[in-house]
Design an enzyme around this catalytic site. Structure first.
Site, mmCIF file in Angstrom:
data_model
loop_
_atom_site.group_PDB
_atom_site.id
_atom_site.type_symbol
_atom_site.label_atom_id
_atom_site.label_comp_id
_atom_site.label_asym_id
_atom_site.label_seq_id
_atom_site.Cartn_x
_atom_site.Cartn_y
_atom_site.Cartn_z
ATOM 1 N N GLN A 158 40.743 30.632 -19.491
ATOM 2 C CA GLN A 158 41.593 31.080 -20.365
ATOM 3 C C GLN A 158 42.570 29.658 -19.705
ATOM 4 O OE1 GLN A 158 44.984 32.487 -21.274
ATOM 5 N NE2 GLN A 158 44.284 34.341 -21.380
ATOM 6 N N LYS A 184 29.764 46.355 -0.969
ATOM 7 C CA LYS A 184 28.508 47.050 0.032
ATOM 8 C C LYS A 184 27.961 45.862 -0.067
ATOM 9 C CE LYS A 184 29.111 51.171 -2.618
ATOM 10 N NZ LYS A 184 28.609 52.743 -3.355
ATOM 11 N N ALA A 230 23.361 49.383 -6.665
ATOM 12 C CA ALA A 230 24.842 49.321 -5.559
ATOM 13 C C ALA A 230 24.867 48.437 -5.212
ATOM 14 C CB ALA A 230 25.115 50.990 -5.412
ATOM 15 N N HIS A 240 25.634 61.115 -7.363
ATOM 16 C CA HIS A 240 26.850 60.178 -7.401
ATOM 17 C C HIS A 240 27.240 60.791 -9.030
ATOM 18 C CE1 HIS A 240 26.325 57.614 -4.217
ATOM 19 N NE2 HIS A 240 24.964 57.452 -4.430
ATOM 20 N N ARG A 268 42.523 41.397 -20.143
ATOM 21 C CA ARG A 268 42.200 40.183 -19.268
ATOM 22 C C ARG A 268 41.898 40.626 -17.729
ATOM 23 N NH1 ARG A 268 46.819 35.647 -18.460
ATOM 24 N NH2 ARG A 268 47.517 35.698 -20.787
ATOM 25 N N ARG A 288 53.873 37.598 -20.934
ATOM 26 C CA ARG A 288 52.757 37.184 -20.235
ATOM 27 C C ARG A 288 52.737 35.861 -19.314
ATOM 28 N NH1 ARG A 288 46.976 39.662 -19.943
ATOM 29 N NH2 ARG A 288 47.689 41.517 -19.133
ATOM 30 N N ARG A 300 40.504 36.592 -21.198
ATOM 31 C CA ARG A 300 40.779 36.717 -22.607
ATOM 32 C C ARG A 300 40.420 37.815 -23.351
ATOM 33 N NH1 ARG A 300 40.597 30.614 -26.152
ATOM 34 N NH2 ARG A 300 42.797 32.135 -26.338
ATOM 35 N N SER A 301 41.603 38.114 -24.222
ATOM 36 C CA SER A 301 41.449 38.708 -25.133
ATOM 37 C C SER A 301 39.757 39.436 -25.324
ATOM 38 C CB SER A 301 42.257 39.810 -25.868
ATOM 39 O OG SER A 301 42.369 38.570 -26.706
HETATM 40 C C1 PLP Z 1 28.612 53.047 -3.687
HETATM 41 C C2 PLP Z 1 27.487 54.128 -5.623
HETATM 42 C C3 PLP Z 1 28.246 53.952 -6.941
HETATM 43 C C4 PLP Z 1 29.913 53.369 -7.139
HETATM 44 O O1 PLP Z 1 30.542 52.008 -7.251
HETATM 45 P P1 PLP Z 1 32.200 52.222 -7.292
HETATM 46 O O2 PLP Z 1 31.672 50.948 -6.578
HETATM 47 O O3 PLP Z 1 31.965 53.229 -6.048
HETATM 48 O O4 PLP Z 1 31.867 51.758 -8.434
HETATM 49 C C5 PLP Z 1 27.328 54.483 -7.503
HETATM 50 N N1 PLP Z 1 26.131 54.739 -7.614
HETATM 51 C C6 PLP Z 1 25.383 54.354 -5.967
HETATM 52 C C7 PLP Z 1 24.291 54.186 -6.391
HETATM 53 C C8 PLP Z 1 25.934 53.576 -5.447
HETATM 54 O O5 PLP Z 1 25.965 53.374 -3.430
#
Ligand code: PLP
Length: 437
Positions: free
Chosen positions: A103, A275, A245, A165, A304, A73, A95-96
């Site tokens: 790294q 987000k 999230a 979700h 990695r 690598r 790193r592993s």
């Molecule tokens: C967007 C979201 C997720 C999923 O997130 P990813 O970034 O797609 O893995 C999980 N839980 C909630 C509450 C979310 O709004």
């Protein structure tokens, strides 16, 4: 890289001095960033970010013109297009042993990663989070939850206040853990988790691994009672992982998380980079009031990882600056206020629409009568409105409650980055679809 001293005699001295002043305007922010390791107040221009990242990646061993590279690598890339997509950080990060360890083949990428993590910590502290540390993970929210759970779980069963979700549920399974679901209750229009139900689950579980609570929900689900859950986690000596999230964009979630940290046990909080920081999808931020916990989580990562999600987080922070981000937060509030106002007006004009009374700083929901909400959301998609979610009252998965809800409804978000124009168009097209298209 350019040093005006080397250029003496090539042009008149006063011109050289003038040129030096310009160079300095680009050098100064970089030097200050490396010295202070804080998010700049004012965002940087894009060409400065671009040259800074490329200069850093030039420190990596794959850029060394005289190196003999004989590993399996060696950051070889077939196309410069791919190289450009990661700002030259072809060796990735980690790193592993540990994700955040430097790294050896990539001094530049390691500095970039270390710096990004320092900036994210600074960013969260300046937004008012009572945390000790944070790091960016090149994996989205769901994978970050898996990473946290696999590092922290102490038993076999995750206590999970139910959320509509799929990804957190898969995150638990991927961590090799079982799940004990805590069902929610209806209070007025809101769907809530009751702390006593979480306590009952903790008591009943033979082997509680962790509690996975959720801060950010679509209405009519209300945020989990994080302070009460944190208190229970402390009492029962069970790790507490919080899914926040899209929480960083609003103080509502910060206050909830801070109260939980103050009142009891919070091990790790997970938020998405796309987000919250407006990056392309692919990264997550894990933060914690305990640095040791973050090290444990970082050690759980197998191998990695791509530098791109990390670099994207860095680019967002540098390009927005604190002021730019705070402006975006303000605009989000304006958009949410506009959304609430427009939906109230819509409710006033129509008797098939009722705005649900739910505490949520980002999204709103309306109960719809005489329309299939799923069909309504599908028609809005065709009308070029993305984001609304239509949920039938009897859909247990959609309603975040295993036993259904009192109304069919549609949710609409006013999340960070949305424009007032988006909100206006969405509500306008919603009304047209309610009229029958
Ligand atoms: C967007 C979201 C997720 C999923 O997130 P990813 O970034 O797609 O893995 C999980 N839980 C909630 C509450 C979310 O709004």
């Amino acid at each position: 890289m350019l040093d005006p001293e080397d250029m003496e005699g090539l042009i008149p001295e006063h011109m050289l001095e003038r040129g030096r002043v310009v160079l300095e305007a680009y050098r100064e922010p970089v030097e200050r960033l490396l010295r202070e390791r804080r998010v700049p107040d004012e965002g940087w221009p894009e060409d400065l970010i671009w040259s800074f990242l490329w200069e850093l990646s030039r420190m990596d061993t794959d850029k060394d013109p005289r190196a003999a590279r004989i590993g399996e690598r060696e950051a070889r890339v077939a196309s410069r297009l791919a190289e450009a997509s990661v700002f030259g950080f072809c060796h990735g990060v980690g790193r592993s042993g540990t994700l955040v360890d430097p790294q050896p083949k990539a001094p530049g990428a390691s500095i970039m990663y270390g710096l990004t993590n320092r900036l994210v910590e600074d960013f969260l502290r300046r937004l008012g989070y009572s945390i000790e540390g944070a790091f960016v993970v090149p994996g989205a929210t769901g994978l970050c939850l898996t990473l946290c759970l696999s590092a922290l779980a102490e038993g076999e069963e995750v206590i999970y206040p139910y959320a509509a979700h799929k990804s957190p549920i898969k995150a638990v399974r991927l961590a090799g853990l079982g799940m004990r679901v805590v069902d929610t209750e209806i209070e007025g229009d809101e769907i809530v988790t009751r702390p006593e139900d979480v306590e009952e689950a903790l008591e009943r579980s033979d082997s509680p691994a962790a509690v996975l609570s959720t801060a950010t929900f679509f209405p009519p689900r209300r945020s989990d009672p994080l302070p009460e859950i944190a208190e229970l986690c402390e009492e029962y000596d069970v790790p507490h992982v919080v899914n926040a999230a899209y929480g960083i964009q609003h103080e509502y979630y910060r206050d909830l998380i801070n109260r939980a940290i103050k009142r009891g046990r919070v091990d790790a909080i997970v938020s998405s980079t796309d987000k919250n920081l407006l990056t392309p999808v692919g990264g997550g931020i894990i933060y914690s009031p305990d640095r040791g916990v973050l090290e444990e989580i970082s050690r759980a990562y197998p191998g990695r990882a791509s530098a791109a999600p990390v670099a994207h987080a860095l680019v967002s922070l540098l390009s927005l600056g604190m002021k730019g981000y705070r402006r975006l937060m303000e605009r989000q509030k304006e958009c949410k206020a506009l959304l609430d106002e427009l939906l109230e007006e819509l409710e006033g004009r129509r008797d098939d629409v009722r705005v649900l009374d739910v505490e949520n700083p980002i999204a709103a929901a309306i109960a719809v009568e005489g329309h299939d909400p799923v069909d309504l959301a599908a028609r809005l998609y065709v009308r070029r409105v993305t984001g609304p979610r239509g949920v039938r009252a009897d859909d247990p998965f959609g309603t975040s409650r295993l036993r259904g809800y009192h109304s069919d409804y549609v949710t609409i978000n006013a999340a960070i980055g949305a424009r007032k124009e988006d909100i206006r168009l969405a509500v306008e097209r919603l009304e047209r679809e309610l009229e029958g298209g």
